[in-house]
Each structure stands twice: as structure tokens, then as C-alpha cells.
Motif scaffolding. Sequence first.
Motif, PDB file in Angstrom:
ATOM      1  N   LEU A  43     -58.419 -69.036  35.374  1.00 46.67           N
ATOM      2  CA  LEU A  43     -58.425 -69.049  36.841  1.00 46.67           C
ATOM      3  C   LEU A  43     -59.389 -70.106  37.369  1.00 46.67           C
ATOM      4  CD1 LEU A  43     -58.359 -65.216  37.624  1.00 46.67           C
ATOM      5  CD2 LEU A  43     -56.545 -66.865  38.112  1.00 46.67           C
ATOM      6  N   LEU A  44     -60.553 -70.212  36.739  1.00 44.47           N
ATOM      7  CA  LEU A  44     -61.521 -71.231  37.147  1.00 44.47           C
ATOM      8  C   LEU A  44     -60.965 -72.633  36.925  1.00 44.47           C
ATOM      9  CD1 LEU A  44     -64.827 -69.654  35.760  1.00 44.47           C
ATOM     10  CD2 LEU A  44     -64.214 -69.967  38.168  1.00 44.47           C
ATOM     11  N   LEU A  45     -60.272 -72.826  35.791  1.00 44.71           N
ATOM     12  CA  LEU A  45     -59.671 -74.130  35.518  1.00 44.71           C
ATOM     13  C   LEU A  45     -58.604 -74.472  36.552  1.00 44.71           C
ATOM     14  CD1 LEU A  45     -59.339 -74.000  31.630  1.00 44.71           C
ATOM     15  CD2 LEU A  45     -60.564 -75.751  32.921  1.00 44.71           C
ATOM     16  N   LYS A  46     -57.782 -73.487  36.877  1.00 45.24           N
ATOM     17  CA  LYS A  46     -56.718 -73.731  37.867  1.00 45.24           C
ATOM     18  C   LYS A  46     -57.317 -74.108  39.214  1.00 45.24           C
ATOM     19  CE  LYS A  46     -52.389 -71.718  39.551  1.00 45.24           C
ATOM     20  NZ  LYS A  46     -51.524 -72.719  38.897  1.00 45.24           N
ATOM     21  N   PHE A  47     -58.380 -73.406  39.609  1.00 46.52           N
ATOM     22  CA  PHE A  47     -59.025 -73.702  40.885  1.00 46.52           C
ATOM     23  C   PHE A  47     -59.722 -75.065  40.847  1.00 46.52           C
ATOM     24  CE2 PHE A  47     -62.839 -73.621  43.557  1.00 46.52           C
ATOM     25  CZ  PHE A  47     -62.260 -73.407  44.798  1.00 46.52           C
ATOM     26  N   ALA A  48     -60.478 -75.309  39.759  1.00 51.13           N
ATOM     27  CA  ALA A  48     -61.267 -76.540  39.670  1.00 51.13           C
ATOM     28  C   ALA A  48     -60.401 -77.792  39.579  1.00 51.13           C
ATOM     29  CB  ALA A  48     -62.210 -76.477  38.462  1.00 51.13           C
ATOM     30  N   THR A  49     -59.185 -77.661  39.041  1.00 46.28           N
ATOM     31  CA  THR A  49     -58.310 -78.822  38.884  1.00 46.28           C
ATOM     32  C   THR A  49     -57.339 -78.976  40.047  1.00 46.28           C
ATOM     33  OG1 THR A  49     -56.722 -77.509  37.591  1.00 46.28           O
ATOM     34  CG2 THR A  49     -58.438 -78.715  36.366  1.00 46.28           C
ATOM     35  N   GLY A  50     -57.518 -78.162  41.065  1.00 51.10           N
ATOM     36  CA  GLY A  50     -56.637 -78.287  42.218  1.00 51.10           C
ATOM     37  C   GLY A  50     -55.260 -77.706  41.992  1.00 51.10           C
ATOM     38  N   GLY A  51     -55.163 -76.737  41.099  1.00 53.00           N
ATOM     39  CA  GLY A  51     -53.889 -76.051  40.892  1.00 53.00           C
ATOM     40  C   GLY A  51     -53.077 -76.526  39.715  1.00 53.00           C
ATOM     41  N   LEU A  52     -53.673 -77.310  38.808  1.00 55.49           N
ATOM     42  CA  LEU A  52     -52.926 -77.730  37.625  1.00 55.49           C
ATOM     43  C   LEU A  52     -52.555 -76.526  36.765  1.00 55.49           C
ATOM     44  CD1 LEU A  52     -54.775 -80.972  36.412  1.00 55.49           C
ATOM     45  CD2 LEU A  52     -52.676 -80.782  37.757  1.00 55.49           C
ATOM     46  N   GLU A  53     -51.445 -76.624  36.076  1.00 51.18           N
ATOM     47  CA  GLU A  53     -50.956 -75.508  35.268  1.00 51.18           C
ATOM     48  C   GLU A  53     -51.824 -75.285  34.030  1.00 51.18           C
ATOM     49  OE1 GLU A  53     -46.882 -74.016  32.971  1.00 51.18           O
ATOM     50  OE2 GLU A  53     -47.062 -76.071  33.695  1.00 51.18           O
ATOM     51  N   THR A  54     -52.139 -74.025  33.773  1.00 50.38           N
ATOM     52  CA  THR A  54     -52.773 -73.657  32.503  1.00 50.38           C
ATOM     53  C   THR A  54     -51.634 -73.275  31.556  1.00 50.38           C
ATOM     54  OG1 THR A  54     -53.041 -71.385  33.308  1.00 50.38           O
ATOM     55  CG2 THR A  54     -54.919 -72.865  33.557  1.00 50.38           C
ATOM     56  N   SER A  55     -51.254 -74.208  30.734  1.00 47.28           N
ATOM     57  CA  SER A  55     -50.051 -74.040  29.915  1.00 47.28           C
ATOM     58  C   SER A  55     -50.196 -72.910  28.905  1.00 47.28           C
ATOM     59  CB  SER A  55     -49.737 -75.339  29.169  1.00 47.28           C
ATOM     60  OG  SER A  55     -49.517 -76.385  30.087  1.00 47.28           O
ATOM     61  N   ALA A  56     -49.207 -72.021  28.875  1.00 48.38           N
ATOM     62  CA  ALA A  56     -49.187 -70.935  27.899  1.00 48.38           C
ATOM     63  C   ALA A  56     -48.760 -71.486  26.539  1.00 48.38           C
ATOM     64  CB  ALA A  56     -48.225 -69.840  28.344  1.00 48.38           C
ATOM     65  N   PHE A  57     -49.128 -70.796  25.484  1.00 52.72           N
ATOM     66  CA  PHE A  57     -48.713 -71.185  24.142  1.00 52.72           C
ATOM     67  C   PHE A  57     -47.201 -71.044  24.012  1.00 52.72           C
ATOM     68  CE2 PHE A  57     -53.144 -70.848  23.458  1.00 52.72           C
ATOM     69  CZ  PHE A  57     -53.447 -71.508  22.279  1.00 52.72           C
ATOM     70  N   ALA A  58     -46.587 -71.970  23.305  1.00 54.97           N
ATOM     71  CA  ALA A  58     -45.137 -71.963  23.149  1.00 54.97           C
ATOM     72  C   ALA A  58     -44.758 -72.513  21.781  1.00 54.97           C
ATOM     73  CB  ALA A  58     -44.480 -72.795  24.247  1.00 54.97           C
TER      74      ALA A  58
END
Length: 252
Positions: A119-134
Amino acid sequence: MPISRIAIGDASEFGHADALKAALAEFISMLIFVFAGEGSGMAYNKLTNNGAATPAGLVSASIAHALALFVAVSVGANISGGHVNPAVTFGAFIGGHITLLRSILYWIAQLLGSVVACLLLKFATGGLETSAFALSAGVGAWNAVVFEIVMTFGLVYTVYATAVDPKKGDIGIIAPIAIGFIVGANILAGGAFDGASMNPAVSFGPAVVSWTWSNHWVYWLGPFVGAGIAALVYEIFFINQNAREPLPTTDY
């Protein structure tokens, strides 16, 4: 047999100051690890405009995760044992080194730490996707389960050899770096196939924040099976049960 030492624990553990401090340490260590590890992947995607994965990107991910885990284990070692992984906690439980109730506290803290980091990464990057493992193209779910079992076996076996074994002696000093190194090496081996999680919490945070659950069960089943096998193998074959002494929390 290690299975005979499995303990449920006392419900009062949930209110013990030491247990709560240990859970907080796991939360903070996991936040540090996921923020650096997931963040390195997001930074790579930004620099390449979400381009195709490259060998350089895989090496970068390996180094970032190895260094971050080294730090995360080190800063938590004297408080919680520095598990920073629900699978490691499960391995410690199977070996009789932690009760089920304290394990549950750790699991909750580890999962929350991963979610908060994303959540912190998403906020700090302006909404960039935190990619799930695939899974990569051509890799089936059960192929990935085998990858996760083997990689997590190597991780938890390393944890036992360098941090849990009462005979570890001075080698315990290098436990955090050995643990970081095996995770980095496994990312080089399996990263191109299933992302090389070895850690259900690391997979859980990005999945929650991006709400992507495809094949998510793989990243729980594989690590828990691998951790359980490693714990049983090391306990049965390499720890002298007759001379075994209980390990204090500060040792693990």
C-alpha cells in the motif's frame, strides 16, 4: 521425533508483551523486505516502461531481495528470531521451536507487513501497480508448486543449519547473509518461471493490493510443503535429539 514436540501453546501468549513485541518485529521486518523487494521490481518496470523481462532485471531482483532479506532477518533476529516468512515460521513449528499460537501471531504480523508495504509503494509511486506473482508462459501450476517446494526446502534447510541447530556455533553469525544469499540464488533459478516467491506473505501483499489471485494457492502450498520437509529432514537426521536443548527466542 520432531512431530512429538509440536505444541499448541497457551492462549495467554496473545497477550504476552514478549510475544507482541516479536510480532511487531516480524511486521516491521516484513515491511522492510517487501518494500525493498517489490519496490525494486516496480522501479525496473518504470525504467523500462513495463518492457519485457530481461536477464538484467532478474539479476537486479535477485540482488535486491538478497540484500533486503539480509537486513530484515538481522534486525528481527534478537526479538522474534527474524523469520520474515510464514513458511519459515511453519518450519520452526514443525520442529517444535515455536508454538502454534505464537506462529499464528507471526503469520498475522507477516501478512499485514506485506500488505502495508505494498500500500505504501502504491501511494508513494502515484498509483503504480504492485504486480502479483504469476506463472510464466508454458509453466503449469503444479510445475510451479515443485519449484516452490524445492526452493523453499533450500531456504528453510539453510535456516535450520545456520540459525536453529544447537551445534551451529560461530556459523550462526552468518545466518542472515546465508539466508539472503539462498533466496537471491533461488530467484535466479526460478524467477523466470514462477517469480520465485518461497514466501506466502511476499505473494499475499501484492495480490491483495492489485486484487489478483490467479494461481495464488501455488505460493502457499509449495512453500509450506517445502518448509515442512526441510524441518523434518534436518530435525530427524542432523539434530541430536538426546542432547537437544530448548532454544530461547533470542536464538531463533
